[in-house]
Design a protein around this motif. Structure first.
Motif, short mmCIF file in Angstrom:
data_model
loop_
_atom_site.label_atom_id
_atom_site.label_comp_id
_atom_site.label_asym_id
_atom_site.label_seq_id
_atom_site.Cartn_x
_atom_site.Cartn_y
_atom_site.Cartn_z
N LEU A 372 0.77 -1.29 0.15
CA LEU A 372 -0.09 -0.18 0.35
C LEU A 372 0.64 1.27 -0.33
O LEU A 372 0.14 2.42 -0.40
N LEU A 373 2.29 1.25 0.69
CA LEU A 373 2.86 2.46 0.99
C LEU A 373 3.23 2.78 -0.41
O LEU A 373 2.59 4.02 -1.03
N PRO A 374 3.90 1.94 -1.48
CA PRO A 374 4.29 3.17 -2.88
C PRO A 374 3.00 3.34 -4.00
O PRO A 374 3.23 3.91 -3.93
N LEU A 375 1.59 1.96 -3.60
CA LEU A 375 0.36 2.60 -4.18
C LEU A 375 0.18 3.91 -3.60
O LEU A 375 -0.43 4.39 -4.84
N SER A 376 -0.12 3.75 -2.54
CA SER A 376 -0.56 5.63 -1.90
C SER A 376 -0.35 7.03 -2.64
O SER A 376 -0.38 7.71 -2.54
N GLY A 384 -0.78 10.09 1.20
CA GLY A 384 -1.24 8.80 1.02
C GLY A 384 -0.73 8.37 1.80
O GLY A 384 -0.94 7.21 2.23
N ALA A 385 0.90 8.52 1.81
CA ALA A 385 2.24 8.10 2.23
C ALA A 385 1.78 7.56 3.51
O ALA A 385 1.66 6.92 4.66
N ILE A 386 1.75 8.99 4.52
CA ILE A 386 0.93 9.24 6.01
C ILE A 386 -0.11 8.28 6.17
O ILE A 386 -0.03 8.07 7.19
N LEU A 387 -1.27 8.28 5.46
CA LEU A 387 -2.28 7.85 5.98
C LEU A 387 -1.79 6.11 6.13
O LEU A 387 -2.07 5.68 6.98
N VAL A 388 -0.68 5.73 5.33
CA VAL A 388 -0.80 4.26 5.10
C VAL A 388 0.10 3.68 6.23
O VAL A 388 -0.21 3.19 6.92
N VAL A 389 0.83 4.63 6.67
CA VAL A 389 1.75 4.35 7.46
C VAL A 389 1.26 4.48 8.78
O VAL A 389 2.06 3.82 10.16
N ALA A 390 0.61 5.40 9.75
CA ALA A 390 -0.12 5.45 10.80
C ALA A 390 -1.28 4.51 10.83
O ALA A 390 -0.55 4.31 11.88
N PHE A 391 -1.99 3.97 9.46
CA PHE A 391 -2.75 3.52 10.12
C PHE A 391 -2.19 1.26 9.81
O PHE A 391 -2.54 0.54 9.80
N ASN A 392 -0.35 1.21 9.59
CA ASN A 392 -0.20 0.18 9.74
C ASN A 392 0.03 -1.00 10.93
O ASN A 392 -0.03 -1.88 10.39
#
Length: 446
Positions: A372-376, A384-392
């Protein structure tokens, strides 16, 4: 009140005191250093420290947890065998550090990594010689000495960094602080050892016990590295070093509530649980949840404050080079909650010898990040990257709680009401801010 409960309360007080003092030092030092040094240097050190941390986790066989939970935890032969393994491991880590330096510098296209990585990595040799007294003090819940030890080492490190950065604002300020504090920590650890002095020894039965428990610690910590450091590894490639430095500032502040919970769980709760393994599983679960309830309540308020007012903290204390950290901090802080729920009870799995669930949780967390990180980032950009990291940590939480349920230690009901209380506090504080014309803490990105 039992003697163990008194020790636990006293240990918790010292841990909270030490954590508070540590964070005041860390935060104050960070404010000064961000004014003396450019963001790129923090991004560069974040990358180097990520790989050094990875090397440590890749070779971790859980020496300290093994000493804390073992019946032979006070046996000189057992301790010296553990220390011998630790010494050889330190040398091995530095050799591997030398081998990976060129590929790292090539991948991130930064020649400075060619010399920074092996110099910072030398601390693995230094820490390999640290006395087992640190684990023994933790085992016996003698956290006063440990707290003072950590506080002095951290204070020295920050002092060296600040003075050096004031005289010469280069990467050497951060490097010198790391190495000098490691050396001082080594000396202090042996001064704390008032009884047996560590020496080279090799006992087959001790080795067997260390490896038997440590093999699961190894699997767990390898997965922990990939899962917990994957954000920096991937963002280091996706973002500029300057933006990585800004992200590091936001993440460091968001990490404060989680780090507090980790400190209490590792230094107090894990040793206490290890001393109660003979209890029926239902009684052990009841004892854990009873202590955990208060911890979750205490951690909710500072976490909610960072979610609702974290942007103002950044804008007030940092210059405009770090302005984008203002919207990152509230999002990253809220995302810490699933991990806080997990680490506030997952030490029970370590204590009963079932760290495999934690390893599996980190596998799913890693898969989540890799996909999800590269995709977002490609679709939404840095938001998008911060949102993915936040809820990983949601994937990690699900797997860990499955393991706790299987082992009769589930706390899902407690998680539910604790989450409702947290959201209630956030809605209340956020509503007050909005009604007073302060907007939302993430307005700058919206």
């Amino acid at each position: 009140m039992s003697s163990l409960s008194k020790q636990a309360i006293k240990g918790t007080i010292w841990t909270l005191f030490g954590y508070g003092g540590s964070q005041i030092l860390r935060f104050g030092g960070n404010l000064i250093l961000t004014r003396l040094l450019v963001p790129e240097l923090f991004g560069l050190m974040a990358l180097v420290n990520t790989f050094i941390t990875g090397l440590n986790l890749f070779s971790d066989i859980g020496i300290r947890p093994s000493i804390i939970r073992s019946e032979r935890g006070d046996d000189p032969l057992f301790l010296n065998t553990a220390w011998t393994i630790q010494v050889f491991r330190g040398f091995g880590l530095w050799i591997v550090c030398l081998l990976i330096t060129a590929p790292i510098a090539s991948f991130y296209n930064d020649p400075k990594l060619l010399w920074i990585t092996p110099i910072v990595g030398f601390r693995t040799i230094i820490s390999g010689f640290e006395s087992t007294s640190l684990a023994t003090l933790n085992r016996n819940l003698n956290l006063k000495k440990l707290t003072i030890y950590d506080f002095i080492v951290q204070g020295l490190s920050l002092g060296v960094m600040i003075i050096w950065a004031w005289i010469s604002p280069t990467i050497w300020a951060l490097i010198a602080g790391v190495l000098i504090s490691s050396l001082f920590g080594l000396i202090r650890s042996h001064r704390l050892n008032t009884g047996m002095r560590n020496r080279l020894a090799w006992d087959q039965s001790a080795l067997k016990e260390l490896i038997s428990f440590g093999r699961w610690i190894f699997v767990s910590t390898v997965m922990t590295f990939f899962a917990s450091q994957s954000d920096r590894l991937m963002l280091g490639k996706l973002l500029t070093l300057e933006m990585l430095g800004v992200y590091t500032v936001a993440f460091t502040l968001a990490d404060l509530p989680k780090a507090l919970m980790q400190a209490v769980m590792s230094k107090v709760v894990f040793p206490v649980i290890s001393k109660q393994l003979d209890l029926p599983r239902s009684q052990l679960r009841e004892n854990i949840l009873d202590k955990r309830k208060l911890l979750l309540l205490l951690i909710s308020l500072p976490l909610a404050l960072l979610v609702c007012f974290g942007d103002q903290l950044i804008l007030s204390l940092y210059d405009q080079r770090y302005e984008q950290a203002a919207w990152m901090l509230p999002i990253l802080t809220l995302g810490m909650w699933p991990f806080i729920l997990s680490i506030s009870i997952d030490k029970a799995l370590f204590a009963i010898g079932k760290p495999l669930y934690i390893a599996l949780g980190n596998v799913f967390k890693l898969l989540y990040m890799v996909i999800l990180l590269p995709l977002s980032f490609s679709i939404i950009g840095i938001l998008g990257a911060i949102l993915v990291v936040a809820f990983n940590d949601i994937a990690f939480y699900i797997v860990v709680n499955y393991g706790l349920w299987r082992e009769g230690l589930s706390g899902l009901k407690q998680d539910l009401w604790a989450t409702i209380i947290l959201l209630g506090i956030i809605v209340t504080l956020g509503g007050i801010r909005y009604s007073l014309g302060g907007g939302l803490s993430i307005d700058s990105i919206l």
